[in-house]
Design an enzyme around this catalytic site. Sequence first.
Site, PDB file in Angstrom:
ATOM      1  N   SER A  81     -13.451   2.028  -9.071  1.00 13.85           N
ATOM      2  CA  SER A  81     -14.542   1.785  -8.133  1.00 13.85           C
ATOM      3  C   SER A  81     -14.300   2.337  -6.734  1.00 13.85           C
ATOM      4  CB  SER A  81     -14.817   0.285  -8.036  1.00 13.85           C
ATOM      5  OG  SER A  81     -13.749  -0.375  -7.392  1.00 13.85           O
ATOM      6  N   LYS A 111     -12.770  -3.141  -1.679  1.00 14.26           N
ATOM      7  CA  LYS A 111     -13.993  -2.402  -1.363  1.00 14.26           C
ATOM      8  C   LYS A 111     -13.932  -1.911   0.075  1.00 14.26           C
ATOM      9  CE  LYS A 111     -15.773  -3.625  -5.362  1.00 14.26           C
ATOM     10  NZ  LYS A 111     -15.887  -2.642  -6.471  1.00 14.26           N
TER      11      LYS A 111
END
Length: 246
Positions: free
Chosen positions: A77, A122
Amino acid sequence: MDTEAQPTERDRSSRPAAPEETSGAPGPEGRSRSALGPRVREWLPGGRITLTLLLCLLFLLTLNTFVARPFQIPSGSMEPALRVGDRVLVNKVVYRFDPGPLRGDVVVFDGTGYFGEADYIKRVVGVGGDRVVCCDEEGRIRVNGRAIDESGFLFPGDAPSTVPFDVVVPDGRLFVLGDHRGDSSDSRDHLGSPGGGMIPVREVIGRADWIVLPFDRATRLHRPDAYARVPAPGTDAAHPAEGAHG
């Protein structure tokens, strides 16, 4: 004349001092020595080696708890910056001195109750008060009315987002996205979840500062310049961004 050398009396100060009388009992040593170390080594199986290993383990546990923590990248990701299996060093003290996570920082946080029962990594796109919108007429995310050029870190071929959104980040929370948008479950996918997909700052474990393994990829992670000119929160709150979708 008597020329024979006459014995001269030596200066008493130059004579060696006579040994002091003692009672026969051994006196205290000139310097004290702690008996704790030897006693511990005698008690532990393996002696000095075991003691050294335990001290190293204690040091590492203290470092991991209060200063820095290794984190293994579990998914793609955050590609291309971070690959599956990379190990990054998470700085746990940086936000104790700074005002908090900044736009562009890569952070590790506990997603329990927000994303899932795990730690996630993230990139911070919006902080408290920011209005984050996708997307403008050129397909770019806008933060407080400023279009963000994500070409320096976005996964090649990915669009900034295929999910439209227009949110204002509450104080004390973060809007986060993965760099590989096509392979990332992030704030966009949890807009209807508790907290609206935005992570409380208190759940942030730290900032990912270094890739430490594998050695051939070891490097410092820098905050991109793409967010440097984002205006202060509230600048765009009263005016919809171009091409914004509600």
